[in-house]
Write a protein that holds these residues in place. Sequence first.
Motif, PDB file in Angstrom:
ATOM      1  N   ARG A 174       0.835  -1.212   0.000  1.00 56.08           N
ATOM      2  CA  ARG A 174       0.000   0.000   0.000  1.00 56.08           C
ATOM      3  C   ARG A 174       0.867   1.259   0.000  1.00 56.08           C
ATOM      4  NH1 ARG A 174      -5.178   0.693   0.431  1.00 56.08           N
ATOM      5  NH2 ARG A 174      -5.483  -1.511   0.983  1.00 56.08           N
ATOM      6  N   GLU A 175       1.932   1.246   0.773  1.00 55.47           N
ATOM      7  CA  GLU A 175       2.842   2.392   0.797  1.00 55.47           C
ATOM      8  C   GLU A 175       3.509   2.598  -0.562  1.00 55.47           C
ATOM      9  OE1 GLU A 175       5.627   1.819   3.946  1.00 55.47           O
ATOM     10  OE2 GLU A 175       4.155   2.146   5.537  1.00 55.47           O
ATOM     11  N   PHE A 176       3.857   1.464  -1.229  1.00 54.84           N
ATOM     12  CA  PHE A 176       4.463   1.576  -2.553  1.00 54.84           C
ATOM     13  C   PHE A 176       3.475   2.190  -3.541  1.00 54.84           C
ATOM     14  CE2 PHE A 176       5.113   0.038  -6.846  1.00 54.84           C
ATOM     15  CZ  PHE A 176       6.449   0.336  -7.070  1.00 54.84           C
ATOM     16  N   VAL A 177       2.229   1.723  -3.509  1.00 59.64           N
ATOM     17  CA  VAL A 177       1.216   2.238  -4.433  1.00 59.64           C
ATOM     18  C   VAL A 177       1.010   3.737  -4.216  1.00 59.64           C
ATOM     19  CG1 VAL A 177      -1.248   2.147  -5.026  1.00 59.64           C
ATOM     20  CG2 VAL A 177       0.046   0.029  -4.745  1.00 59.64           C
ATOM     21  N   GLU A 178       0.950   4.177  -2.947  1.00 58.44           N
ATOM     22  CA  GLU A 178       0.787   5.596  -2.666  1.00 58.44           C
ATOM     23  C   GLU A 178       1.996   6.394  -3.140  1.00 58.44           C
ATOM     24  OE1 GLU A 178      -1.917   7.183  -1.667  1.00 58.44           O
ATOM     25  OE2 GLU A 178      -2.857   5.194  -1.843  1.00 58.44           O
ATOM     26  N   LYS A 179       3.174   5.833  -2.969  1.00 60.11           N
ATOM     27  CA  LYS A 179       4.389   6.516  -3.438  1.00 60.11           C
ATOM     28  C   LYS A 179       4.368   6.654  -4.960  1.00 60.11           C
ATOM     29  CE  LYS A 179       9.442   6.408  -2.873  1.00 60.11           C
ATOM     30  NZ  LYS A 179       9.527   7.587  -1.985  1.00 60.11           N
ATOM     31  N   ALA A 180       3.914   5.584  -5.642  1.00 59.18           N
ATOM     32  CA  ALA A 180       3.834   5.619  -7.106  1.00 59.18           C
ATOM     33  C   ALA A 180       2.824   6.656  -7.576  1.00 59.18           C
ATOM     34  CB  ALA A 180       3.457   4.239  -7.624  1.00 59.18           C
ATOM     35  N   THR A 191       2.023   9.467  -6.092  1.00 62.23           N
ATOM     36  CA  THR A 191       2.447  10.845  -5.814  1.00 62.23           C
ATOM     37  C   THR A 191       3.818  11.191  -6.380  1.00 62.23           C
ATOM     38  OG1 THR A 191       3.371  10.120  -3.681  1.00 62.23           O
ATOM     39  CG2 THR A 191       1.078  10.887  -3.691  1.00 62.23           C
ATOM     40  N   SER A 192       4.483  10.202  -6.986  1.00 61.61           N
ATOM     41  CA  SER A 192       5.823  10.444  -7.521  1.00 61.61           C
ATOM     42  C   SER A 192       5.777  11.380  -8.724  1.00 61.61           C
ATOM     43  CB  SER A 192       6.465   9.120  -7.927  1.00 61.61           C
ATOM     44  OG  SER A 192       7.743   9.332  -8.494  1.00 61.61           O
ATOM     45  N   ALA A 193       6.734  12.290  -8.796  1.00 59.25           N
ATOM     46  CA  ALA A 193       6.790  13.248  -9.906  1.00 59.25           C
ATOM     47  C   ALA A 193       7.031  12.542 -11.237  1.00 59.25           C
ATOM     48  CB  ALA A 193       7.885  14.273  -9.640  1.00 59.25           C
ATOM     49  N   LYS A 194       7.750  11.431 -11.200  1.00 59.00           N
ATOM     50  CA  LYS A 194       7.963  10.647 -12.412  1.00 59.00           C
ATOM     51  C   LYS A 194       7.635   9.178 -12.100  1.00 59.00           C
ATOM     52  CE  LYS A 194      12.877   9.756 -11.592  1.00 59.00           C
ATOM     53  NZ  LYS A 194      14.250   9.805 -12.165  1.00 59.00           N
ATOM     54  N   PRO A 195       7.246   8.405 -13.121  1.00 61.00           N
ATOM     55  CA  PRO A 195       6.841   7.019 -12.857  1.00 61.00           C
ATOM     56  C   PRO A 195       7.949   6.205 -12.193  1.00 61.00           C
ATOM     57  CG  PRO A 195       6.238   7.667 -15.090  1.00 61.00           C
ATOM     58  CD  PRO A 195       7.113   8.758 -14.541  1.00 61.00           C
ATOM     59  N   LEU A 196       7.584   5.445 -11.169  1.00 68.46           N
ATOM     60  CA  LEU A 196       8.529   4.496 -10.599  1.00 68.46           C
ATOM     61  C   LEU A 196       8.735   3.366 -11.592  1.00 68.46           C
ATOM     62  CD1 LEU A 196       7.327   4.207  -6.867  1.00 68.46           C
ATOM     63  CD2 LEU A 196       9.006   5.783  -7.868  1.00 68.46           C
ATOM     64  N   SER A 197       9.857   2.693 -11.500  1.00 71.09           N
ATOM     65  CA  SER A 197      10.164   1.621 -12.454  1.00 71.09           C
ATOM     66  C   SER A 197      10.051   0.259 -11.793  1.00 71.09           C
ATOM     67  CB  SER A 197      11.583   1.807 -13.005  1.00 71.09           C
ATOM     68  OG  SER A 197      12.527   1.832 -11.944  1.00 71.09           O
ATOM     69  N   TYR A 198       9.796  -0.751 -12.627  1.00 72.63           N
ATOM     70  CA  TYR A 198       9.823  -2.121 -12.116  1.00 72.63           C
ATOM     71  C   TYR A 198      10.581  -3.012 -13.092  1.00 72.63           C
ATOM     72  CZ  TYR A 198       5.926  -3.768 -15.173  1.00 72.63           C
ATOM     73  OH  TYR A 198       5.124  -4.121 -16.232  1.00 72.63           O
TER      74      TYR A 198
END
Length: 313
Positions: A134-140, A142-149
Amino acid sequence: MRGAAGVATLAATPVLAQTAAWPSRLLKIIVPLPPGGVMDGLTRVVADRLAPRLGQSVIVENKPGANGMIAASAVAGADPDGYTILSTMSSIVQNVSLHKSPSYKMSDLLPLAPLGRLPIAFIVPKTLGVTTLREFVEKARTSAKPLSYGTYGLGSSAHIIGEVLMKNTGIKLLQVPYRGEAPALTAILAGEVDSAFVSVGGAVAQAENARALAIANPARMKRYADIPTFDEAGFPVLGLTGFSGFFAPAAVPKPVADRLARELRAIVALPDVNSRLLDLGFEDMSDIADFAGFVDDEVKRWASVIHEFNISI
């Protein structure tokens, strides 16, 4: 009619003789991933046990690339003499739906025996500062640029589960495909990607520096019960568990295919091999008596997900 029967008998004689003499030389097991990952490691354990049971050397050859199609095509096109085997994962059934013109058909390959179910873990480096999915999803969000996987290949289970996760949560992630699990794990540790989908065994091996947030599995694993499922974490991904198993060219003589299937099942059931399998993040598949039927069902299951979520490569 007598003449035709005589010709047929003569034509069949060399095949029967070859089958009776099998195996008379080295066998090769092809793996669709580079060395170093859990699939490669477990396949080598099986190869070591298979050699004395057959009385011949058994080697493992790595043919990574194209989400397993290079390896699958190599085995599909090999001589159907029982000397070339494929050890692979769910990509073998996914490719036929992901590609308009895959380089092999499922009918080109004969399912021999299962190796194990292969739940996929979603991990992040501890430096990312999140402890739950859940914390990861919220971070993704609100992140200024897309997080990567990171994934172990374009079109792999990792890629498909990532697409499902994005559509079920509304977040945007940037996929970074690698040529196998080992380089994807290296990327996580080097800070090249913000997250990755890898085997549970691979995730646990990096527990000092990376955290497993969830696994794609209907239920928690007995060996790693502290890792929640995606459903438990509040973000279902359809219980998309992978699998692994052994295949041969479709036209392998039945006596040879039956012997291979019998030996492979017996090896996977050995206490030390089964324990190693569980340690590496696989789950036992000895309950699957009809492996060919299971593979047919997996083709349909992954095709349904790929079409429903409009996944393409």
